[in-house]
Design a protein around this motif. Structure first.
Motif, mmCIF file in Angstrom:
data_model
loop_
_atom_site.group_PDB
_atom_site.id
_atom_site.type_symbol
_atom_site.label_atom_id
_atom_site.label_comp_id
_atom_site.label_asym_id
_atom_site.label_seq_id
_atom_site.Cartn_x
_atom_site.Cartn_y
_atom_site.Cartn_z
ATOM 1 N N LYS A 1 2.413 1.883 -3.303
ATOM 2 C CA LYS A 1 1.445 2.332 -4.291
ATOM 3 C C LYS A 1 1.169 3.824 -4.115
ATOM 4 C CE LYS A 1 -3.114 1.344 -6.092
ATOM 5 N NZ LYS A 1 -4.396 0.679 -5.861
ATOM 6 N N MET A 2 1.077 4.254 -2.850
ATOM 7 C CA MET A 2 0.819 5.668 -2.585
ATOM 8 C C MET A 2 1.953 6.542 -3.112
ATOM 9 S SD MET A 2 -2.095 5.858 -1.266
ATOM 10 C CE MET A 2 -2.510 4.444 -2.255
ATOM 11 N N SER B 1 7.006 1.020 3.991
ATOM 12 C CA SER B 1 7.257 2.436 3.736
ATOM 13 C C SER B 1 8.677 2.821 4.138
ATOM 14 C CB SER B 1 6.231 3.287 4.475
ATOM 15 O OG SER B 1 6.358 3.093 5.864
ATOM 16 N N PHE C 1 0.819 -1.219 0.000
ATOM 17 C CA PHE C 1 0.000 0.000 0.000
ATOM 18 C C PHE C 1 0.855 1.273 0.000
ATOM 19 C CE2 PHE C 1 -2.657 3.344 1.802
ATOM 20 C CZ PHE C 1 -3.808 3.188 1.076
ATOM 21 N N ALA C 2 1.836 1.315 0.910
ATOM 22 C CA ALA C 2 2.659 2.528 1.016
ATOM 23 C C ALA C 2 3.411 2.793 -0.284
ATOM 24 C CB ALA C 2 3.645 2.390 2.177
#
Lengths: 347, 269
Positions: free
Chosen positions: A111-112, A161, A108-109
């Motif tokens: 992708k952000m 991240s 997720f991190a």
């Protein structure tokens, strides 16, 4: 325990300067000042409602302090929003994205940050290996994972991240004892290996003792004491800390008199003696210190040691002896401790 | 469970299905007759009613009126219901439990009473009733239901997911797009479906509040009551098929979300 850097050379990772958080008239955090060092495993321990989670949320940028400031390596980040801070958090509920697969949670991190899919997947694979899940888990639904697996997914997601500091909000509290123990050791190992700063919250003394370099004890929004696990256990600052850090016998001293035993103490004038269970043991006549009659009330076998409850003139006391101890309920024995070797607190 | 009970169960189920669908089927049969009165069995079978219906401009106008009312009701009530449900499920505020009770209150009014009340309300404010006032009227009744449907989805939602997303670098907009909406979407879609179908088929509120405009159910009702012809049944069948088609599309979308959303590569960005 080998460390590459000496404590004196360590840098400060996070500085909390007079941090307060008020909810109306309630002071959830009351002027907290603290320095957390680079590469340190710092644990905040306290009963529920003591302000631990509020503090962590402010450190992560999910909440704003009413007063005070927060520095990251000397730079003021007090007003920096959560998504810009180089920190990551493992939440108490884990807060996994249930509508996404394990792999999608982990990346997720990335992708952000706009990393393309193939690279993301490659990194997710590595992270899944790092937390001992393996890449087979990539396509699995998080809802199909067990408690321990979800835990590892949450950890991998936070690590993705590449944070300078990792925050943990009681992430192990919902797991069973064995799994918790395993994960405690793994977390500690991971922290050593990566050399990252971990700030961990728990209400479990045992967890704090096993993992931490330093522990901060919180109570009613204040940091009561900060120190190494040994310091906090051996030299608690007051009766609250002493009780919080496990079983303890506390004896009042008034004008050099041990109130419960009608005995005198030379080293302490007024205050309380903190006698840990392992310091209270059966004695011979020639042993130094204070002796008294005790009747064994209960015997609890705790595996490697035995916990004894003693009936004495000072009421019910707790003693812990090696597992070889053969005492049985109703045995009458002389017990004792050395008041001059005992830690005392003023309040 | 013995075999006998299984048979009883199967027969019961069959009876329920037949009794539910037989009336609808009879409308279908009526549309195929070539008579001015509904009666069985037919003397003459014909699909003339359908060619009539499809060639009449009125069919299109009726469908369009109902469609624009229903679509507006759907969009507006899903937006408002989502905001209301979030406020209710997520935050603790004064009057929160009162809100829970008040919000469902309109469902308990008989719809004709509600319709009349709304008509009086509109004329007191000086609004001329048109299909636009009907949108408002439908929403009074539909909104509570949609709010309930979306609330149910929200109750299982861990708001910490949004904190986690923020913490992992998502902006507020990304949090909404990547976390909140994907999670809520099944609730939004089923809420929207409810809104559409309840508005599409509503008669009692429309009668009072559409003014000179006519929705499908209104037209069907008046034509069944006074000036019946097989074309009425034909249009009813067309309208039914339209809503069945919509239902199927929505179910398909939900299926896709269910399998694709959890397992698939789901690159929504």
């Amino acid at each position: 325990m080998t460390r590459t850097a000496e404590p004196a050379q360590r840098q400060t990772a996070l500085s909390l300067i007079g941090l307060s958080r008020h909810f109306g008239t309630f002071k959830a955090l009351d002027s907290i000042s603290l320095e957390i060092e680079e590469g340190e495993f710092f644990t905040i321990v306290g009963p529920s409602g003591s302000g631990k989670t509020t503090m962590l949320r402010i450190l992560a940028g999910l909440d704003q302090p009413t007063q005070g400031s927060l520095l990251l390596r000397g730079t003021d980040i007090t007003r920096m929003p959560a998504n810009q801070r180089p920190t990551a958090m493992v939440f108490q509920s884990l807060a996994l994205f249930d509508h996404r697969s394990v792999g999608e949670n982990v990346e997720f991190a990335l992708k952000m940050r706009g990393m393309p899919k193939p690279e993301r997947r490659e990194q997710a694979f590595e992270l899944l290996d790092l937390v001992h899940l393996g890449r087979d888990y990539y396509n699995r639904a998080v809802t199909q994972c067990s408690g321990g697996e979800r835990q590892r997914v949450a950890l991998a997601r936070a690590l993705a991240s590449d944070p300078e500091i990792l925050f943990f909000d009681e992430p192990l509290s919902a797991l069973d004892y064995r799994l918790r123990k395993t994960l405690e050791v793994e977390l500690r190992e991971l922290q050593r290996r990566t050399g990252r700063t971990f700030v961990y919250i728990t209400h479990s003394l045992e967890e704090a003792m096993v993992m931490s370099d330093r522990i901060g004890i919180m109570r009613e929004g204040k940091l009561v004491q900060i120190g190494t696990p040994a310091e906090i256990y051996g030299q608690p600052k007051d009766r609250f800390v002493a009780r919080f850090m496990g079983e303890v016998n506390i004896f009042e001293v008034s004008d050099h008199r041990l109130v419960d035993f009608e005995a005198s103490v030379s080293t302490v004038k007024d205050g309380f003696l903190i006698v840990r269970p392992e310091m209270l043991h059966p004695v011979d006549a020639e042993d130094p210190g204070l002796h008294f009659e005790a009747t064994i009330a209960e015997v609890f076998r705790l595996g490697s040691r035995v916990q004894l409850h003693l009936e004495t003139v000072a009421g019910l006391l707790v003693s812990e002896q090696p597992a070889s101890c053969q005492l049985k309920p109703n045995d009458a024995v002389r017990f004792g401790f050395d008041p001059d070797q005992t830690h005392s607190v003023p309040e | 469970m013995t075999r006998a009970w299984k048979y009883v169960g199967a027969i019961w189920l069959a009876l329920v299905v037949v009794l539910l669908y037989l009336p609808i089927l009879s409308v279908g049969l009526a549309s195929l007759a070539n008579t001015r009165y509904m009666r069985f069995p037919h003397r003459n079978w014909s699909i003339g009613a359908y060619t009539d219906a499809l060639s009449q401009h009125e069919t299109l106008v009726l469908h369009l009126t109902s469609l624009k009312v229903a679509l507006l009701v759907t969009v507006l009530s899903v937006i408002l219901a989502t905001l209301g449900a979030m406020a209710f499920a997520r935050y603790d505020w004064r009057g929160r439990s009162a809100f829970q009770k008040v919000v469902v209150l309109p469902i308990f009014f008989p719809q004709p009473v509600l319709g009349l009340a709304l008509l009086l309300f509109f004329s007191a404010l000086g609004f001329t009733p048109t299909w636009k006032t009907a949108v408002f009227a439908h929403m009074v009744w539909v909104l509570p239901i949609v709010t309930l449907v979306i609330s149910i989805r929200l109750f299982g939602y861990d708001p910490a997911q949004e904190d986690a997303a923020r913490d992992l670098g998502a902006s507020r907009w990304q949090v909404l797009r990547e976390v909140t909406l994907p999670y809520l979407s099944p609730g939004l879609i089923s809420g929207g479906l409810f809104a559409f179908l309840l508005s599409w088929s509503n008669l009692p509120l429309s009668i009072f509040t559409t003014g000179a405009d006519t929705t499908l159910p209104e037209w069907l009702f008046s034509r069944v009551a006074t000036n019946y012809a097989p074309v009425v049944s034909a249009i009813a069948v067309i309208a039914t098929l339209a809503s069945v088609l919509l239902g199927c599309v929505v179910i398909l979308i939900l299926r896709l979300i269910d399998t694709h959303g959890i397992k698939g590569d789901g690159d929504h960005g």
